[in-house]
Design an enzyme around this catalytic site. Structure first.
Site, short mmCIF file in Angstrom:
data_model
loop_
_atom_site.label_atom_id
_atom_site.label_comp_id
_atom_site.label_asym_id
_atom_site.label_seq_id
_atom_site.Cartn_x
_atom_site.Cartn_y
_atom_site.Cartn_z
N ARG A 212 0.81 -1.23 0.00
CA ARG A 212 0.00 0.00 0.00
C ARG A 212 0.84 1.27 0.00
NH1 ARG A 212 -2.65 -3.17 3.68
NH2 ARG A 212 -4.49 -4.15 2.80
N LYS B 135 3.37 11.53 -11.23
CA LYS B 135 2.53 10.63 -12.05
C LYS B 135 3.31 9.34 -12.25
CE LYS B 135 -0.44 13.73 -14.71
NZ LYS B 135 -0.80 14.20 -16.06
N GLU C 236 10.25 18.81 -24.52
CA GLU C 236 9.53 19.24 -23.31
C GLU C 236 10.17 20.51 -22.73
OE1 GLU C 236 6.80 17.60 -22.75
OE2 GLU C 236 7.15 15.58 -23.57
N LYS D 75 7.91 23.19 -14.00
CA LYS D 75 6.98 22.08 -13.78
C LYS D 75 6.58 21.98 -12.31
CE LYS D 75 5.62 17.40 -14.55
NZ LYS D 75 5.77 16.11 -15.17
N GLU E 204 -4.27 17.61 -11.23
CA GLU E 204 -4.87 18.06 -12.49
C GLU E 204 -6.36 18.34 -12.35
OE1 GLU E 204 -2.68 16.08 -15.60
OE2 GLU E 204 -4.24 16.58 -17.04
N ARG F 77 -2.44 22.36 -14.27
CA ARG F 77 -1.50 21.30 -14.66
C ARG F 77 -1.72 20.89 -16.11
NH1 ARG F 77 1.06 16.29 -11.13
NH2 ARG F 77 2.27 15.46 -12.87
N ASN G 52 0.16 20.04 -20.96
CA ASN G 52 -0.22 19.24 -22.14
C ASN G 52 -0.17 20.04 -23.44
OD1 ASN G 52 -0.67 17.00 -20.59
ND2 ASN G 52 -2.83 17.49 -20.24
N HIS H 36 0.26 18.43 -26.79
CA HIS H 36 0.09 16.99 -26.58
C HIS H 36 -1.23 16.44 -27.14
CE1 HIS H 36 3.68 17.30 -24.21
NE2 HIS H 36 3.65 16.02 -23.87
N HIS I 179 -0.51 13.47 -29.28
CA HIS I 179 -0.94 12.11 -28.90
C HIS I 179 -1.72 11.45 -30.03
CE1 HIS I 179 0.58 11.83 -24.96
NE2 HIS I 179 -0.21 12.70 -24.39
N HIS J 112 8.22 10.57 -29.09
CA HIS J 112 7.26 11.42 -28.38
C HIS J 112 7.58 12.90 -28.61
CE1 HIS J 112 4.45 12.76 -25.37
NE2 HIS J 112 5.43 13.36 -24.71
N1 LIG Z 1 5.26 10.45 -15.22
C1 LIG Z 1 5.21 11.48 -16.02
O1 LIG Z 1 4.80 12.59 -15.65
C2 LIG Z 1 5.70 11.33 -17.43
C3 LIG Z 1 5.91 12.46 -18.24
C4 LIG Z 1 6.44 12.28 -19.51
C5 LIG Z 1 6.75 11.00 -19.96
N2 LIG Z 1 6.52 9.92 -19.16
C6 LIG Z 1 6.87 8.56 -19.60
O2 LIG Z 1 8.28 8.48 -19.76
C7 LIG Z 1 8.58 7.45 -20.70
C8 LIG Z 1 9.64 7.94 -21.65
O3 LIG Z 1 10.81 8.23 -20.93
P1 LIG Z 1 12.24 8.31 -21.65
O4 LIG Z 1 12.13 9.15 -22.85
O5 LIG Z 1 13.22 8.64 -20.60
O6 LIG Z 1 12.42 6.81 -22.21
P2 LIG Z 1 13.20 5.53 -21.66
O7 LIG Z 1 13.09 5.37 -20.22
O8 LIG Z 1 12.75 4.39 -22.52
O9 LIG Z 1 14.72 5.87 -22.03
C9 LIG Z 1 15.11 6.01 -23.38
C10 LIG Z 1 16.33 5.14 -23.70
O10 LIG Z 1 17.48 5.75 -23.14
C11 LIG Z 1 18.21 4.80 -22.36
N3 LIG Z 1 18.93 5.56 -21.35
C12 LIG Z 1 18.49 6.01 -20.14
N4 LIG Z 1 19.42 6.77 -19.56
C13 LIG Z 1 20.49 6.81 -20.39
C14 LIG Z 1 21.75 7.44 -20.34
N5 LIG Z 1 22.08 8.23 -19.33
N6 LIG Z 1 22.60 7.26 -21.38
C15 LIG Z 1 22.25 6.49 -22.45
N7 LIG Z 1 21.05 5.88 -22.56
C16 LIG Z 1 20.19 6.03 -21.54
C17 LIG Z 1 17.15 3.87 -21.86
O11 LIG Z 1 17.69 2.63 -21.44
C18 LIG Z 1 16.26 3.75 -23.10
O12 LIG Z 1 16.81 2.82 -24.00
C19 LIG Z 1 7.26 7.08 -21.37
O13 LIG Z 1 6.83 5.84 -20.87
C20 LIG Z 1 6.31 8.17 -20.94
O14 LIG Z 1 4.97 7.74 -20.84
C21 LIG Z 1 6.01 10.08 -17.91
ZN LIG Z 2 5.29 14.82 -23.23
#
Ligand SMILES: NC(=O)c1ccc[n+]([C@@H]2O[C@H](COP(=O)([O-])OP(=O)(O)OC[C@H]3O[C@@H](n4cnc5c(N)ncnc54)[C@H](O)[C@@H]3O)[C@@H](O)[C@H]2O)c1
Ligand SMILES: [Zn+2]
Length: 358
Positions: A118, A140, A182, A224, A234, A239, A243, A246, A250, A263
């Site tokens: 939990r 999130k 972003e 942010k 939100e 918040r 978007n 987006h 999306h 993305h």
């Molecule tokens: N929670 C939120 O508010 C929020 C906001 C935006 C996006 N997201 C989520 O985030 C995700 C995307 O995140 P991302 O773009 O970081 O993708 P990711 O986590 O897949 O990382 C991208 C690639 O980079 C590699 N990597 C990570 N750190 C590295 C480094 N220092 N050097 C070399 N390679 C490295 C990873 O292994 C992966 O292959 C999506 O699932 C999206 O939905 C969440």
């Molecule tokens: Zn985004």
């Protein structure tokens, strides 16, 4: 080093700087009070930066759990693997999960922390630009499911976020630019000075010099975190400003089944479309549209969208749950540094601008 406090309840710090992973163990144990830790990461990130993190945990009880690399592993099975590793490591309610990697790791490990027993403590140690400027801040968490991306999740804030800008230096150009989408968006919606810095220092940013990396990460986190603190779940619409770009973005990503487009590229196109709609609706002038387009272009984020099914994009927009009587809730810009959530933007206007763009 920059320290930014996210003023939710309870408040937590985001610490940004070069080489701060070296102090991760001390900072995380102080922020959480935990005595047992599990690092959730993937093999790629661990091979690049894991040694420093593990060294910092010397003297603290810890284990490492590897998840597979890729959005397709942000799922229930990976989550179940994390729970099992937590049980095996003897984690109790006072223990802490350390999410070490990009947004996929942060979202999945964060959701595991929100739900294991939990809810236990967690710390974010984001290693991509996107995760440092966006996903690690704001609470999130969640996973994808067959019926939709980020369909299962929770608002659950970390105890601390450590963004070590040195980790960004091993990102490839396209991953780095993905995060820049972003960064630019944050400038557009909230801070003209920050936006102007990005445009004026393109070369320094691309060369990843220490000062500009810390400047852009800290600037984005500041923007942010202010928005999140004012509207954590939100509810008020504030918040939702995050978007910007987006809604159309999306729809484009979904229509392309998330293949052949990152993305950040979808957000860039979505932002230019949103800017054009803003100009047409009289919220800003055409020069704003031009500047936004140029900013995304500097980081190679505007790509021609071949093979994209226009009809599918439009039908996705029309079926959006935000549509009511041919109008949709949409974030528009009132000029660089300012944005507003508008309740009743004409869908026909959006349709026209999307078709024009594609
Ligand atoms: N929670 C939120 O508010 C929020 C906001 C935006 C996006 N997201 C989520 O985030 C995700 C995307 O995140 P991302 O773009 O970081 O993708 P990711 O986590 O897949 O990382 C991208 C690639 O980079 C590699 N990597 C990570 N750190 C590295 C480094 N220092 N050097 C070399 N390679 C490295 C990873 O292994 C992966 O292959 C999506 O699932 C999206 O939905 C969440
Ligand atoms: Zn985004």
């Amino acid at each position: 080093m920059n320290k930014i406090t996210v003023r939710v309840k309870p408040a937590y710090d985001v610490i940004i700087g070069k080489g701060i992973i070296k102090n991760a163990g001390m900072l995380i144990s102080k922020a959480t009070g935990s005595r047992r830790f599990i690092v959730v990461t993937n093999r790629k990130v661990f091979a690049l930066h894991g040694r420093e993190l593990i060294k910092s945990l010397t003297g603290l009880k810890h284990t490492v759990h590897f998840i597979k690399d890729g959005e397709e592993y942000k799922n229930l099975s990976t989550l179940d693997g994390i729970y099992k590793a937590c049980v095996k490591a003897g984690l109790d309610r006072s223990s802490c999960i350390i999410a070490f990697g990009g947004g996929v790791t942060g979202d999945t490990a964060g959701f595991a922390a929100a739900t294991y027993m939990r809810g236990i403590k967690y710390a974010q140690v984001p290693t991509t630009l996107l995760s440092q400027v966006d996903s690690s801040v704001g609470g999130k968490t969640g996973i994808d499911a067959a019926y939709g991306k980020n369909m299962i999740g929770a608002f659950y804030q970390p105890s601390i976020v450590l963004a070590d800008t040195d980790t960004l230096k091993t990102l490839n150009k396209s991953e780095f630019n993905n995060g820049m989408a972003e960064v630019i968006k944050h400038g557009i919606i909230a801070d003209k000075k920050y936006f102007d810095y990005i445009i004026g220092n393109e070369k320094r940013i691309k060369s990843m010099d220490d000062y500009s990396l810390e400047y852009i990460v800290a600037g984005s986190v500041r923007i942010k975190s202010r928005i999140v603190a004012a509207d954590e779940k939100e509810i008020t619409g504030l918040r939702a400003l995050l978007n910007f770009g987006h809604t159309a973005g999306h729809a484009i990503e979904t229509a392309m089944h998330y293949k052949g487009i990152k993305h950040g590229e979808a957000v860039a196109v979505g932002s230019v479309i949103a800017a054009k709609i803003s100009a047409k609706a009289g919220f800003c002038d055409e020069s704003t549209v031009r500047v936004i387009n140029e900013a995304y272009n500097l980081f190679n984020l505007i790509k021609p969208l071949k093979k994209v099914k226009k009809a599918l994009i439009l039908s996705l927009l029309f079926n959006d749950k935000k549509v009511k009587d041919g109008k949709i809730r949409f974030v528009l810009t009132k000029g660089i540094g300012s944005a507003k959530l508008i309740d009743n933007v004409d869908l026909s206007l959006i349709k026209r601008e999307i078709l024009n763009f594609l």
